[in-house]
Design an enzyme around this catalytic site. Structure first.
Site, PDB file in Angstrom:
ATOM      1  N   HIS A  64       1.031  -0.859  -0.283  1.00 57.21           N
ATOM      2  CA  HIS A  64       0.125  -0.156  -0.179  1.00 57.21           C
ATOM      3  C   HIS A  64       0.881   1.248  -0.118  1.00 57.21           C
ATOM      4  O   HIS A  64       1.895   0.925   0.853  1.00 57.21           O
ATOM      5  CB  HIS A  64      -0.915   0.320   1.463  1.00 57.21           C
ATOM      6  CG  HIS A  64      -0.570   0.043   2.402  1.00 57.21           C
ATOM      7  ND1 HIS A  64      -0.154   1.276   2.801  1.00 57.21           N
ATOM      8  CD2 HIS A  64      -0.245  -0.883   3.353  1.00 57.21           C
ATOM      9  CE1 HIS A  64      -0.012   0.889   4.145  1.00 57.21           C
ATOM     10  NE2 HIS A  64      -0.161   0.131   4.677  1.00 57.21           N
ATOM     11  N   ASP A 176       5.488   2.667   6.432  1.00 59.03           N
ATOM     12  CA  ASP A 176       4.040   1.556   7.071  1.00 59.03           C
ATOM     13  C   ASP A 176       2.845   2.424   5.719  1.00 59.03           C
ATOM     14  O   ASP A 176       2.868   3.256   5.838  1.00 59.03           O
ATOM     15  CB  ASP A 176       3.236   2.014   7.998  1.00 59.03           C
ATOM     16  CG  ASP A 176       2.039   1.120   7.663  1.00 59.03           C
ATOM     17  OD1 ASP A 176       2.069   0.406   7.010  1.00 59.03           O
ATOM     18  OD2 ASP A 176       1.951   1.394   8.898  1.00 59.03           O
ATOM     19  N   GLU A 208      -5.417   1.541   2.020  1.00 55.10           N
ATOM     20  CA  GLU A 208      -5.036   0.720   3.119  1.00 55.10           C
ATOM     21  C   GLU A 208      -4.959   1.199   4.692  1.00 55.10           C
ATOM     22  O   GLU A 208      -5.319   0.735   4.946  1.00 55.10           O
ATOM     23  CB  GLU A 208      -4.012  -0.170   3.084  1.00 55.10           C
ATOM     24  CG  GLU A 208      -3.714  -1.669   3.718  1.00 55.10           C
ATOM     25  CD  GLU A 208      -2.751  -1.195   5.266  1.00 55.10           C
ATOM     26  OE1 GLU A 208      -2.894  -2.713   5.948  1.00 55.10           O
ATOM     27  OE2 GLU A 208      -2.585  -0.612   5.573  1.00 55.10           O
ATOM     28  N   GLU A 209      -5.127   2.279   4.863  1.00 51.54           N
ATOM     29  CA  GLU A 209      -5.072   3.301   6.254  1.00 51.54           C
ATOM     30  C   GLU A 209      -5.887   2.656   6.681  1.00 51.54           C
ATOM     31  O   GLU A 209      -6.640   3.119   8.417  1.00 51.54           O
ATOM     32  CB  GLU A 209      -3.657   3.675   6.477  1.00 51.54           C
ATOM     33  CG  GLU A 209      -2.664   3.037   6.401  1.00 51.54           C
ATOM     34  CD  GLU A 209      -2.274   2.328   7.424  1.00 51.54           C
ATOM     35  OE1 GLU A 209      -2.929   1.920   8.333  1.00 51.54           O
ATOM     36  OE2 GLU A 209      -0.707   2.474   7.433  1.00 51.54           O
ATOM     37  N   ASP A 231       3.400  -6.110   3.216  1.00 52.02           N
ATOM     38  CA  ASP A 231       3.391  -4.538   4.408  1.00 52.02           C
ATOM     39  C   ASP A 231       4.715  -4.756   5.629  1.00 52.02           C
ATOM     40  O   ASP A 231       5.013  -5.433   5.698  1.00 52.02           O
ATOM     41  CB  ASP A 231       1.932  -4.762   5.303  1.00 52.02           C
ATOM     42  CG  ASP A 231       1.206  -3.998   5.041  1.00 52.02           C
ATOM     43  OD1 ASP A 231       2.632  -2.881   6.178  1.00 52.02           O
ATOM     44  OD2 ASP A 231       0.560  -3.617   5.537  1.00 52.02           O
ATOM     45  N   HIS A 318       3.874   3.899  12.955  1.00 56.56           N
ATOM     46  CA  HIS A 318       2.968   4.732  13.262  1.00 56.56           C
ATOM     47  C   HIS A 318       3.573   6.080  13.940  1.00 56.56           C
ATOM     48  O   HIS A 318       2.561   6.886  14.352  1.00 56.56           O
ATOM     49  CB  HIS A 318       1.561   4.266  13.700  1.00 56.56           C
ATOM     50  CG  HIS A 318       0.776   3.361  12.372  1.00 56.56           C
ATOM     51  ND1 HIS A 318      -1.127   3.666  12.604  1.00 56.56           N
ATOM     52  CD2 HIS A 318       0.415   3.449  11.337  1.00 56.56           C
ATOM     53  CE1 HIS A 318      -0.972   2.461  11.796  1.00 56.56           C
ATOM     54  NE2 HIS A 318       0.003   1.904  11.050  1.00 56.56           N
TER      55      HIS A 318
HETATM   56 ZN   LIG Z   1       0.662  -1.098   6.329  1.00 61.18          ZN
END
Ligand SMILES: [Zn+2]
Length: 354
Positions: A64, A176, A208-209, A231, A318
């Site tokens: 992603h 990410d 995706e998130e 991922d 994150h």
């Molecule tokens: Zn991810």
């Protein structure tokens, strides 16, 4: 297979602004890179595709291209901006950060995240975790000046780029999952040097998130015989992480193969076999449910797609200080390229698990 990490492409990909719903800048960089060795196209949802090899079977690779970010929700009379989180933020991470937002004319506007300083926080406020509605972005502009540049709905990210801390460790925001989008394209590049009958389609998926939304549309469109999502996964090799509850995943010990109901057992076993043949170290991660990745929706597209998940271990997910090890990245690239090359021959008649 010889491979040396394409550092310039990685750093360029990491520096683009691309929260879920506005992945354009990052996707453009990805597509431009792909053009030199693959057939490139895109769909109306924003997913980008790069394709190489023959006609059959079809192997879909998904990484992603979106990242968590911020969206302008409300501008007050003094030009202070209240933001909505795009994706799963820990609001503690936002305090004291610089940010950059995409402007209406495609430029960049920088600001800072403001909050009351400790001097005037009440004792009970000091004890409590900050909430996203208690913070705001200060662009140093009046409301009138500000609204010429951005508006309700404008997207931003923390003002961090990628950097190699040393030969092995990369830190950045948006690892990410730009690292997944990077891995699948580099694997395709490697495969395209010496392709087989297998049609390999690398997809830079969007959104995706916020619920794996690009994986859903792109898997339907690609209709693959087999798929691999790439991922990041939570590394457990730093202080305060209970391995007994989360498992043992370390940076530098190789890409991680997930095992569990979201993973087709035949594909998992083939990946392990290819890793062994190629001398690539892998780690195993147990996930007894649908994974929070593109692999989840890909697997349950149409009448079911045999799917695997390969993850790059990542510390401090994150946050703007996500960290990965290039040895794991290179391992994932080589493993996927080798799998792509061997799958036509290894795939006998079925991926049925029993
Ligand atoms: Zn991810």
């Amino acid at each position: 297979m010889a491979y040396s990490l394409n550092r310039d492409f990685l750093l360029k990909l990491l520096s683009q602004i691309g929260p879920s719903g506005n992945e354009r800048e990052a996707s453009k960089v990805w597509q431009n890179e792909a053009k030199s060795f693959a057939k490139v196209y895109a769909d109306t949802h924003g997913n980008a595709y790069a394709e190489a090899g023959g006609d059959s079977p079809t192997l879909m690779l998904a990484g992603h291209i979106d990242e968590i970010g911020l969206m302008v929700r409300y501008v007050d009379e003094n030009g202070f901006v209240y933001v909505a989180p795009v994706g799963g933020w820990d609001p503690q991470v936002l305090v004291g950060q610089r940010v950059r937002f995409l402007t209406k004319d495609g430029g960049i506007l920088k600001g800072v995240v403001g909050r009351k300083p400790i001097h005037i926080l009440r004792p009970e406020e000091r004890e409590k975790a900050v909430k996203v509605e208690e913070i705001f972005v200060d662009f140093g502009l009046s409301k009138e000046e500000l609204l010429k540049r951005i508006d309700v709905g404008s997207y931003g990210v923390l003002d961090w780029d990628g950097e190699f801390l040393n030969e092995e460790k990369v830190v950045s925001r948006a690892l990410d999952d730009r690292i997944g989008a990077f891995v699948i394209l580099e694997a395709l590049r490697l495969y395209a040097e010496n392709p087989t009958s297998t049609r390999v389609v690398a997809v830079a998926t969007v959104q995706e998130e916020i619920g794996l939304r690009g994986a859903k549309t792109s898997a339907f469109a690609t209709d693959p015989d087999v798929a691999i999502a790439v991922d990041v996964t939570v590394a457990t090799d730093f202080p305060g992480v209970p391995k007994s509850q989360i498992g043992d995943v370390s940076l530098g010990k190789g890409p991680v193969l997930a095992v569990g109901p979201n993973i087709n057992q035949v594909v998992f076993n083939l990946l392990r076999e290819v890793a062994r043949e190629e001398g690539i170290d892998v780690q195993i991660e147990a996930i007894p449910r649908g994974t929070p990745t593109d692999a989840n929706f890909i697997q349950i597209t149409r009448s079911g797609i045999p799917t695997a998940l390969i993850s790059v271990p990542c510390r401090y997910l994150h946050s703007p200080a996500e960290m990965v090890d290039v040895r794991d990245v290179e391992g994932a690239i080589k493993l996927i390229a080798a799998f792509a090359r061997k799958i036509a021959e290894m795939y006998k008649d079925s991926f049925k698990p029993w």
